[in-house]
Design a protein around this motif. Structure first.
Motif, short mmCIF file in Angstrom:
data_model
loop_
_atom_site.label_atom_id
_atom_site.label_comp_id
_atom_site.label_asym_id
_atom_site.label_seq_id
_atom_site.Cartn_x
_atom_site.Cartn_y
_atom_site.Cartn_z
N LYS A 145 0.86 -1.19 0.00
CA LYS A 145 0.00 0.00 0.00
C LYS A 145 0.89 1.24 0.00
O LYS A 145 2.07 1.16 0.34
CB LYS A 145 -0.93 -0.02 1.22
CG LYS A 145 -1.83 -1.25 1.28
CD LYS A 145 -2.65 -1.27 2.54
CE LYS A 145 -3.59 -2.47 2.57
NZ LYS A 145 -2.86 -3.75 2.61
N ASN A 146 0.33 2.39 -0.36
CA ASN A 146 1.16 3.57 -0.61
C ASN A 146 1.21 4.56 0.55
O ASN A 146 1.57 5.73 0.35
CB ASN A 146 0.72 4.27 -1.89
CG ASN A 146 -0.70 4.83 -1.81
OD1 ASN A 146 -1.32 4.82 -0.75
ND2 ASN A 146 -1.21 5.32 -2.93
N TYR A 150 2.94 8.26 0.59
CA TYR A 150 2.15 9.45 0.90
C TYR A 150 2.89 10.32 1.92
O TYR A 150 2.99 11.54 1.75
CB TYR A 150 0.78 9.03 1.44
CG TYR A 150 0.01 10.13 2.12
CD1 TYR A 150 -0.75 11.03 1.40
CD2 TYR A 150 0.04 10.26 3.52
CE1 TYR A 150 -1.46 12.05 2.04
CE2 TYR A 150 -0.66 11.26 4.17
CZ TYR A 150 -1.41 12.16 3.42
OH TYR A 150 -2.09 13.16 4.06
N ASN A 206 5.80 12.64 -6.83
CA ASN A 206 4.52 12.32 -6.20
C ASN A 206 4.60 10.95 -5.54
O ASN A 206 5.59 10.24 -5.64
CB ASN A 206 3.37 12.39 -7.22
CG ASN A 206 3.56 11.41 -8.37
OD1 ASN A 206 4.00 10.27 -8.17
ND2 ASN A 206 3.20 11.84 -9.58
N LYS A 207 3.51 10.56 -4.86
CA LYS A 207 3.54 9.32 -4.08
C LYS A 207 3.70 8.09 -4.96
O LYS A 207 4.33 7.10 -4.54
CB LYS A 207 2.29 9.20 -3.21
CG LYS A 207 0.98 9.01 -3.91
CD LYS A 207 -0.14 8.87 -2.88
CE LYS A 207 -1.48 8.50 -3.53
NZ LYS A 207 -1.95 9.56 -4.44
N ASP A 208 3.19 8.13 -6.18
CA ASP A 208 3.34 6.96 -7.07
C ASP A 208 4.79 6.76 -7.47
O ASP A 208 5.28 5.62 -7.51
CB ASP A 208 2.47 7.14 -8.31
CG ASP A 208 0.98 7.13 -7.98
OD1 ASP A 208 0.59 6.44 -7.02
OD2 ASP A 208 0.21 7.82 -8.68
N GLN A 209 5.49 7.85 -7.77
CA GLN A 209 6.91 7.75 -8.13
C GLN A 209 7.74 7.26 -6.95
O GLN A 209 8.63 6.42 -7.11
CB GLN A 209 7.41 9.11 -8.62
CG GLN A 209 6.78 9.57 -9.92
CD GLN A 209 7.10 11.02 -10.23
OE1 GLN A 209 6.95 11.91 -9.36
NE2 GLN A 209 7.55 11.29 -11.44
N MET A 211 6.63 5.47 -4.37
CA MET A 211 6.29 4.08 -4.09
C MET A 211 6.97 3.14 -5.06
O MET A 211 7.41 2.04 -4.69
CB MET A 211 4.77 3.90 -4.16
CG MET A 211 4.28 2.62 -3.49
SD MET A 211 4.53 2.64 -1.69
CE MET A 211 5.56 1.20 -1.45
N GLU A 212 7.11 3.55 -6.31
CA GLU A 212 7.80 2.74 -7.30
C GLU A 212 9.27 2.55 -6.93
O GLU A 212 9.82 1.45 -7.04
CB GLU A 212 7.68 3.39 -8.68
CG GLU A 212 8.39 2.64 -9.80
CD GLU A 212 7.79 1.26 -10.07
OE1 GLU A 212 8.55 0.39 -10.56
OE2 GLU A 212 6.59 1.07 -9.79
N SER A 215 9.38 0.13 -3.88
CA SER A 215 9.07 -1.24 -4.29
C SER A 215 10.23 -1.85 -5.06
O SER A 215 10.55 -3.04 -4.88
CB SER A 215 7.79 -1.26 -5.14
OG SER A 215 6.68 -0.81 -4.40
#
Length: 230
Positions: A145-146, A150, A206-209, A211-212, A215
């Motif tokens: 989960k992110n 965040y 951003n949070k997606d970058q 999180m990538e 991960s």
């Protein structure tokens, strides 16, 4: 009639009991296990930061905290499910106290827990998050989960991915008690806490970058220790 306990909504205090249990737990771990730390040079020496780790056992937070410089341990907290203290018996209550837990509702709205973690980071503390939200079912990482990303995007603080190897074999979710000894090989089981180089979120990340990046770092460590998934 027994009154149901309310969910915890504030950061827990470690107190002298928590400090004693931490010292006792680490001494017992070093006695019964071959506990090894790698990459400690990657830990920031000053200021707040996030630790983001895979989750293999109930004692992951204890061991990750044990690898930190002694002067940083008083600032360490772990984001933990608010059900841990109530539903996981004595072990859960001990780890809630030792980890100076920041409670989060795993099965409802996690926003309050994330805001508590953000406030703790802004106060200069170190926060551990297990992005899987639960212990591994098979020794490998599950879906993440992110929440950690965040927090990193909001605070722009360094993120140190941490890979735990071997804890699943010593105390997985399928064991009622720890199994620290490999009786076939007649030796203590090895657990490795591997701290990765920090990720420094940029102004536009951003949070997606983020999180990538987290991960990828953890997956590379898993592939190193366990090999790629077949």
């Amino acid at each position: 009639m027994c009154r149901r306990r309310q969910k915890l909504t504030h950061v827990q205090e470690r107190g002298w009991q928590g400090h004693f249990l931490f010292s006792f737990g680490m001494a017992l771990s070093r006695l019964l296990l071959r506990l090894r730390f790698k990459g400690k040079e990657h830990l920031p020496q000053e200021g707040a930061y996030l630790l983001v780790a895979n989750h293999q056992s109930m004692f992951d937070g204890l061991w990750i905290m044990g690898g930190l410089p002694a002067k940083q341990r008083s600032r360490f907290s772990v984001l933990a499910g608010s059900d841990l203290e109530e539903q996981y018996g004595l072990t859960g209550r001990i780890m809630f106290r030792v980890g100076k837990a920041i409670p989060i509702d795993r099965f409802g709205n996690p926003l309050r827990g994330l805001l508590l973690a953000k406030k703790s980071l802004e106060q200069g503390n170190i926060v551990l998050i297990h992005p899987e939200g639960t212990r591994s079912h098979d020794g490998r990482m599950g879906e993440v989960k992110n929440g950690a990303a965040y927090l990193a995007a909001k605070t722009k603080l360094p993120v140190v991915p941490v890979y735990i190897h071997g804890a699943y074999q010593a105390f997985s979710r399928h064991m009622s008690v720890p199994h620290p000894i490999d009786w076939k090989k007649m030796r203590r089981k090895k657990i490795i806490i591997d701290y990765c180089p920090p990720i420094h979120p940029g102004p536009g990340d951003n949070k997606d970058q983020i999180m990538e990046a987290i991960s990828t770092a953890l997956q590379q460590k898993e592939d190193h220790y366990l090999g790629p998934r077949s």
